[in-house]
Write an enzyme that holds these catalytic residues in place. Structure first.
Site, PDB file in Angstrom:
ATOM      1  CD1 TRP A 128      -2.714   1.548   0.454  1.00 10.70           C
ATOM      2  CD2 TRP A 128      -2.064   1.895   2.570  1.00 10.70           C
ATOM      3  NE1 TRP A 128      -3.470   2.578   0.957  1.00 10.70           N
ATOM      4  CE2 TRP A 128      -3.087   2.806   2.259  1.00 10.70           C
ATOM      5  CE3 TRP A 128      -1.508   1.931   3.849  1.00 10.70           C
ATOM      6  CZ2 TRP A 128      -3.570   3.733   3.182  1.00 10.70           C
ATOM      7  CZ3 TRP A 128      -1.983   2.850   4.761  1.00 10.70           C
ATOM      8  CH2 TRP A 128      -3.010   3.740   4.430  1.00 10.70           C
ATOM      9  CG  ASP A 209      -1.804  -2.327   7.767  1.00 16.99           C
ATOM     10  OD1 ASP A 209      -2.736  -2.137   8.555  1.00 16.99           O
ATOM     11  OD2 ASP A 209      -1.628  -1.638   6.731  1.00 16.99           O
ATOM     12  CE  LYS A 244     -10.137  -0.251   3.558  1.00 13.46           C
ATOM     13  NZ  LYS A 244      -9.813   0.688   2.542  1.00 13.46           N
TER      14      LYS A 244
HETATM   15  C1  LMR Z   1      -6.995   1.776  -0.487  1.00 14.79           C
HETATM   16  O1  LMR Z   1      -5.924   1.166  -0.532  1.00 14.79           O
HETATM   17  O2  LMR Z   1      -7.626   2.124  -1.504  1.00 14.79           O
HETATM   18  C2  LMR Z   1      -7.601   2.082   0.841  1.00 14.79           C
HETATM   19  O3  LMR Z   1      -6.825   1.555   1.865  1.00 14.79           O
HETATM   20  C3  LMR Z   1      -7.939   3.494   1.026  1.00 14.79           C
HETATM   21  C4  LMR Z   1      -6.739   4.385   1.207  1.00 14.79           C
HETATM   22  O4  LMR Z   1      -6.736   5.147   2.171  1.00 14.79           O
HETATM   23  O5  LMR Z   1      -5.810   4.341   0.392  1.00 14.79           O
END
Ligand code: LMR
Length: 396
Positions: A128, A209, A244
């Site tokens: 992420w 996480d 979520k």
């Molecule tokens: C995502 O990866 O789309 C979500 O976790 C929302 C975000 O805050 O990026």
């Protein structure tokens, strides 16, 4: 005064959301940000949350400050949900309410940076995007360990394990216990056993996480690596989010747990977490904590909520099947079965950033530049068009 401030290039996920909202095309589809929409394309208010919301409003409780560590009944309920039968005692577990999963990452990162100077975190490649921002923002150096194998569209397990084996004792390693963001590629249970064994042997410090508990297999299965770390007495950090799985995005509700195998250490850890909260934002907000605590502490509502999570999980899986089969019909010489092996909200399609741009510009279908799509944004009304437009850009 501010002439030396450069412009902000924008966030790779959140800026797409803004762009989507400005887009005037009626057939636009948002598969960028990780938000669950139901079969009608609407972000649901879960019925269990609706009931809790009415009950919370009924109490008319005043809006006093919560303690730095958050709402007590919330923290207890969350600890039970996370650890189940393996729930550590208060001597071993420090848990604080946080501003979503991101807030938990930030509080944990700040704590580590304060007591383990010049920290480095090893992140999966890819991960992420905001993991980099949060940890670097807290003073970390970020490094990568191999994770995704673009050739197989699966896990580079040997590469991952080799790298973990080579890390110095005490190295901080970010692990996604389930529904890896952005790839949806998760280790199997047998692979997790080996990963956790290496973490234990090498004395690494995992930072789990967990933003999608319940969206891969089940609420209990998906947190297996964390509970295994408790059983093996491995110290760890765990951030979790209810954005979520409770559909409570704007409430910013999550938690940070720190497991301390040595009895008694949790008290000091909790104290330092409180201080970290105090000097960041003083104390957390109340409403999300009351909603989650009300649901989890009421047996009937908790059972109902578990069924609602399962319903969301099954709907997303159903959409994966539909998208993969429609893509296969449209582009028969390509294999889309990888979509069925991926877990959670996201599909990692292998689309290039140029193909993603074309999808958005020509067809109003929004995906993240890395080729990540939010499968949870598909429904029976848009899946055929998404498959057609994806096929179109894949054919070139
Ligand atoms: C995502 O990866 O789309 C979500 O976790 C929302 C975000 O805050 O990026």
């Amino acid at each position: 005064m501010f002439s030396h401030l450069p412009p902000y290039a924008g966030d790779p996920i959140l800026s797409l959301m803004e762009q989507f909202q400005r887009d005037e095309r009626s057939n636009k589809v948002n598969l960028s940000i990780g938000i669950y929409t139901d079969g009608r394309g609407v972000v649901p208010v879960l019925p269990s949350v609706r009931t809790a919301s009415a009950a919370v409003a009924e109490t008319g409780a005043p809006y006093v400050y919560l303690p730095m560590e958050g709402h007590a009944a919330y923290r207890q309920a969350v600890a039970k949900l996370l650890f189940g039968a393996d729930l550590p005692s208060a001597e071993h577990l420090a848990i604080v309410q946080t501003l979503g999963g991101s807030g938990a990452l930030k509080v944990g990162a700040d704590l580590i940076a304060r007591f383990f100077p010049q920290p480095t975190i090893w992140l999966p490649d890819p991960t992420w995007d905001n993991h980099v921002g949060i940890f670097e923002g807290a003073g970390f150096k970020t490094e990568r360990y191999p994770y995704y194998d673009a050739q197989t569209k699966g896990l580079n397990f040997n590469g991952m394990l080799d790298k973990l084996q080579s890390l110095p004792k005490g190295a901080v390693v970010l692990l996604h216990p389930c529904c890896h963001n952005p790839t949806g590629v998760d280790p199997t249970r047998a692979q997790w056993e080996q990963i956790i064994a290496v973490v234990e042997q090498r004395g690494l410090l995992p930072f789990f996480d967990l933003a999608y508990q319940g969206f891969a297999e089940s609420l209990d299965d998906d947190i297996w690596p964390v509970r295994e770390a408790v059983r093996r007495q491995i110290p760890f950090f765990l951030s979790n989010s209810f954005s979520k799985i409770f559909s409570l995005y704007s409430e910013r509700i999550g938690a940070l747990s720190v497991f301390c195998p040595q009895a008694g250490q949790a008290a000091n850890v909790l104290g330092q977490l409180k201080l970290t909260v105090r000097r960041n934002y003083s104390s957390p907000a109340r409403n999300g904590a009351l909603l989650v605590a009300h649901v989890l502490n009421d047996d009937k509502l908790a059972t109902q909520w578990r069924a609602e999570v399962e319903e969301m999980r099954v709907r997303v899986r159903d959409m994966r099947v539909k998208l993969a089969s429609q893509l296969k019909s449209a582009v028969p010489d390509q294999d889309f079965s990888f979509l069925l092996r991926q877990n959670g909200m996201f599909g990692y399609t292998g689309l290039t950033s140029a193909q993603v741009d074309r999808l958005r510009e020509e067809f109003g279908v929004y995906a993240v530049g890395t080729g990540r799509i939010c499968v949870a944004g598909l429904n029976d009304s848009n899946v055929a068009r998404v498959a057609e437009t994806m096929a179109e850009v894949l054919r070139g």
